[in-house]
Scaffold this motif. Structure first.
Motif, short mmCIF file in Angstrom:
data_model
loop_
_atom_site.label_atom_id
_atom_site.label_comp_id
_atom_site.label_asym_id
_atom_site.label_seq_id
_atom_site.Cartn_x
_atom_site.Cartn_y
_atom_site.Cartn_z
N HIS A 241 -5.19 -0.50 2.10
CA HIS A 241 -5.91 0.30 3.10
C HIS A 241 -6.69 -0.68 3.96
O HIS A 241 -7.92 -0.77 3.90
CB HIS A 241 -6.83 1.32 2.43
CG HIS A 241 -7.28 2.39 3.39
ND1 HIS A 241 -6.52 3.49 3.68
CD2 HIS A 241 -8.39 2.49 4.17
CE1 HIS A 241 -7.15 4.25 4.56
NE2 HIS A 241 -8.29 3.65 4.88
N THR B 165 -8.50 -2.11 -0.89
CA THR B 165 -9.16 -1.30 0.13
C THR B 165 -9.97 -2.19 1.07
O THR B 165 -10.35 -3.31 0.72
CB THR B 165 -10.07 -0.24 -0.51
OG1 THR B 165 -10.41 0.74 0.47
CG2 THR B 165 -11.34 -0.85 -1.08
N GLY C 147 -4.39 5.76 0.62
CA GLY C 147 -5.79 6.08 0.81
C GLY C 147 -6.12 6.97 1.98
O GLY C 147 -5.29 7.29 2.83
N GLU D 268 -12.73 7.73 1.05
CA GLU D 268 -12.89 8.24 -0.31
C GLU D 268 -14.34 8.06 -0.79
O GLU D 268 -14.76 8.69 -1.76
CB GLU D 268 -11.93 7.54 -1.28
CG GLU D 268 -10.64 8.28 -1.52
CD GLU D 268 -9.78 8.41 -0.27
OE1 GLU D 268 -9.72 9.53 0.29
OE2 GLU D 268 -9.18 7.40 0.15
N THR E 134 -4.47 4.15 -4.01
CA THR E 134 -5.63 3.30 -3.79
C THR E 134 -6.65 4.10 -2.99
O THR E 134 -6.36 5.19 -2.50
CB THR E 134 -5.27 2.00 -3.06
OG1 THR E 134 -6.33 1.05 -3.24
CG2 THR E 134 -5.03 2.22 -1.58
N LEU E 135 -7.86 3.57 -2.90
CA LEU E 135 -8.93 4.27 -2.19
C LEU E 135 -9.02 3.78 -0.76
O LEU E 135 -8.98 2.58 -0.50
CB LEU E 135 -10.27 4.03 -2.89
CG LEU E 135 -10.38 4.46 -4.35
CD1 LEU E 135 -11.77 4.13 -4.89
CD2 LEU E 135 -10.08 5.94 -4.52
N GLY E 136 -9.15 4.72 0.18
CA GLY E 136 -9.49 4.37 1.54
C GLY E 136 -10.99 4.39 1.72
O GLY E 136 -11.74 4.81 0.83
#
Length: 540
Positions: A214, A161, A73, A108, A103-105
């Motif tokens: 994250h 996250t 992320g 994002e 994966t999303l941080g």
């Protein structure tokens, strides 16, 4: 020191010691008898739009049999190439590099949920986030886990996250028009949600379960990768991001005492992570310094050059000159603007106040990402300092509301805080011998006061004509600050906002350029190089 504090202190010490070596272990899962498959996972975290590195990591992935490429992320925000394209340039590069799972941080989310949806649709990699839900939905918005097969070996990735994304991105992005949260990041039940995803992946046939986390290892965060490991079972590895930590490999114990390998690459492609899974089940992580990587994917490299060329006309435009040596980091901290008054912070706050014509101005240290260089300035220099595209808001606030705002700004000192306010038009003292009276909710946002004494004292108004007098709690003043803070409650400022706040729509980046060219005649003078004792910290 209570048990949680002792645990977090030990965790921080353990992970700091990990920076000098690597670690391996035997996973609990086994592989088929006689199988000789070696699985390799190349990983990054917190690249923050630094495009140098995509051609190298793509080449390593392409040259390695039974490998995959993943990210933990924070890839589409943090630099001008990301901001100017709202993440589009970065997605182009990740697709060309061949990422498999991400994966999303928290960053994002910085372009809003609609843009996140557009970027998600454009990304070839599968996005896994087990803990992001729309309110009322029984299923997460993204895949809770992704299984990749390498011959007979199945490896699952569970994306997780940080629940603090609501505060470290823009809170209003996650709310309806009445300020109610319409999304959940499972802050109160993250361990349960993550373990459930890991168990489902096992039941689906995964031999190994890897967390793409994250979360970071900041001991001040109640929810971090260390606390997640300690409160769950079912994971073999955590490929971590968020705190920009360099962790070649360290073993932490899960809830049942089993070892979990934790590793993180740092940030900005300083290192490329490499995880190997041997046929016998041994897990080994290593960090490859980008400076030592001699392999490159020529097609990705050409795309990097093409993107630079697309950006160059705008990025290289001259915007003025700077006579000052602005210090952003020293041996005590890599981000001084989050810890104390700095000349750079004074300059940014002065720009906002003078352009907006208000009594006071504020800017969170986390909004200032880099110092302006000395000498000639181009548009990219300004963009690298203000990469988020924040607009400026104005408000009428009582003196007491400003006192509350300042108290929240310093509640984490002497530790760094992205919401630590650099300011213009005021000066005050902070007594660190006084425990902070600030109360926080589960999202680390302001929740009230504990009734104790306050740290902030001797707050004075400072006028351009040299007059100085005490701030009046009953008086009303005009204030300008990033809409992220003043209107949307970013960094936990939930006491702010309301009908008296208006978003001017003026971009901080444009305001800065106008301040240099119009107010300063194109040159930042040497007088901005010295601090002005606006924030005096006592008993540090």
């Amino acid at each position: 020191m209570d048990s949680i504090s002792r645990y977090l202190f030990l965790l921080a010490s353990l992970l700091l010691s990990a920076a000098c070596g690597t670690a391996g272990r035997l996973a609990d899962a086994g592989t088929a008898a006689g199988d000789s498959t070696v699985v390799t996972v190349f990983y990054d975290n917190d690249v923050h739009c630094n495009i140098d590195g995509y051609d190298e990591i793509a080449a390593l992935h392409a040259a390695t049999p039974n490998s995959c490429l993943v990210s933990a992320g924070d890839f589409v925000q943090g630099g001008s190439l990301g901001s100017v394209s709202k993440g589009g340039y970065i997605i182009e590069l990740m697709n060309a590099a061949g990422y498999d799972v991400v994966t999303l941080g928290n960053h994002e989310f910085d372009y809003g949920m609609q843009r996140l949806g557009e970027l998600s649709d454009s990304l070839d990699a599968v996005i896994s986030v087990c803990n992001l839900y729309e309110r009322g939905s029984a299923a997460p918005m993204y895949e809770p886990y992704v299984i990749k097969e390498f011959g007979p070996v199945k490896v699952a990735f569970v994306g997780i996250t940080t629940p603090y994304s609501f505060m470290s991105s823009t809170p209003s992005y996650f709310q309806d028009e009445r300020g109610n949260y319409i999304y959940s990041l499972c802050a109160g039940k993250l361990s349960k949600v993550a373990e459930k995803a890991a168990k489902k992946a096992r039941r689906a046939g995964a031999d190994y379960v890897i967390g793409l986390t994250h979360l970071g290892v900041d001991p001040l965060d109640e929810i971090n990768t260390g606390t997640l490991v300690a409160s769950t079972t079912g994971f073999d590895v955590m490929l971590d991001g968020h705190s920009h930590s360099i962790i070649p490999g360290e073993i932490l114990k899960d809830r049942k005492g089993r070892g979990v390998l934790v590793t993180s690459t740092g940030d900005s492609f300083k290192n490329i992570g490499k995880l190997t899974i041997s046929p016998s089940g041994e897990l080994h992580s290593a960090l490859i310094p980008l400076s030592s990587c001699s392999i490159s994917d020529t097609s990705v490299l050409r795309l990097e050059d093409d993107i630079r060329a697309r950006y160059a006309l705008q990025g290289s435009r001259r915007t003025g000159s700077n006579e000052c040596t602005f210090i952003y980091a020293d041996e005590s901290s890599p981000r001084l603007v989050r810890l104390r008054e700095t000349p750079l912070g004074d300059f940014c706050a002065d720009a906002i106040r003078q352009r907006m014509g208000t009594d006071f101005a504020f800017i969170g240290g986390g909004s200032i990402r880099k110092a302006l260089p000395k000498g000639d300035l181009c548009f990219n220099d300004l963009f690298m300092m203000f990469p988020f595209g924040n607009t400026i808001a104005k408000a009428r606030m009582s003196g007491q509301e400003i006192l509350d705002m300042l108290e929240f700004s310093v509640h984490i000192l002497p530790n760094e805080f992205g919401g630590f306010l650099q300011l213009s038009g005021l000066r005050f003292e902070v007594d660190l011998s006084v425990p902070s009276p600030v109360l926080l909710n589960a999202n680390k946002a302001f929740a009230g006061w504990n009734g104790g004494a306050r740290r902030v004292r001797n707050v004075q108004v400072v006028r351009d004509n040299g007059s100085v007098y005490p701030l009046d709690p009953e008086a009303v003043y005009t204030v300008a600050a990033s809409a992220y803070t003043l209107k949307n409650g970013g960094d936990g400022y939930s006491m702010l906002g309301g009908p008296d706040v208006s978003d001017t729509g003026v971009l901080d980046l444009q305001l800065l350029e106008d301040f240099i060219t119009e107010n300063l005649g194109g040159t930042i003078p040497l007088r901005f190089e010295s601090p002005e004792a606006r924030i005096i910290i006592l008993n540090r």
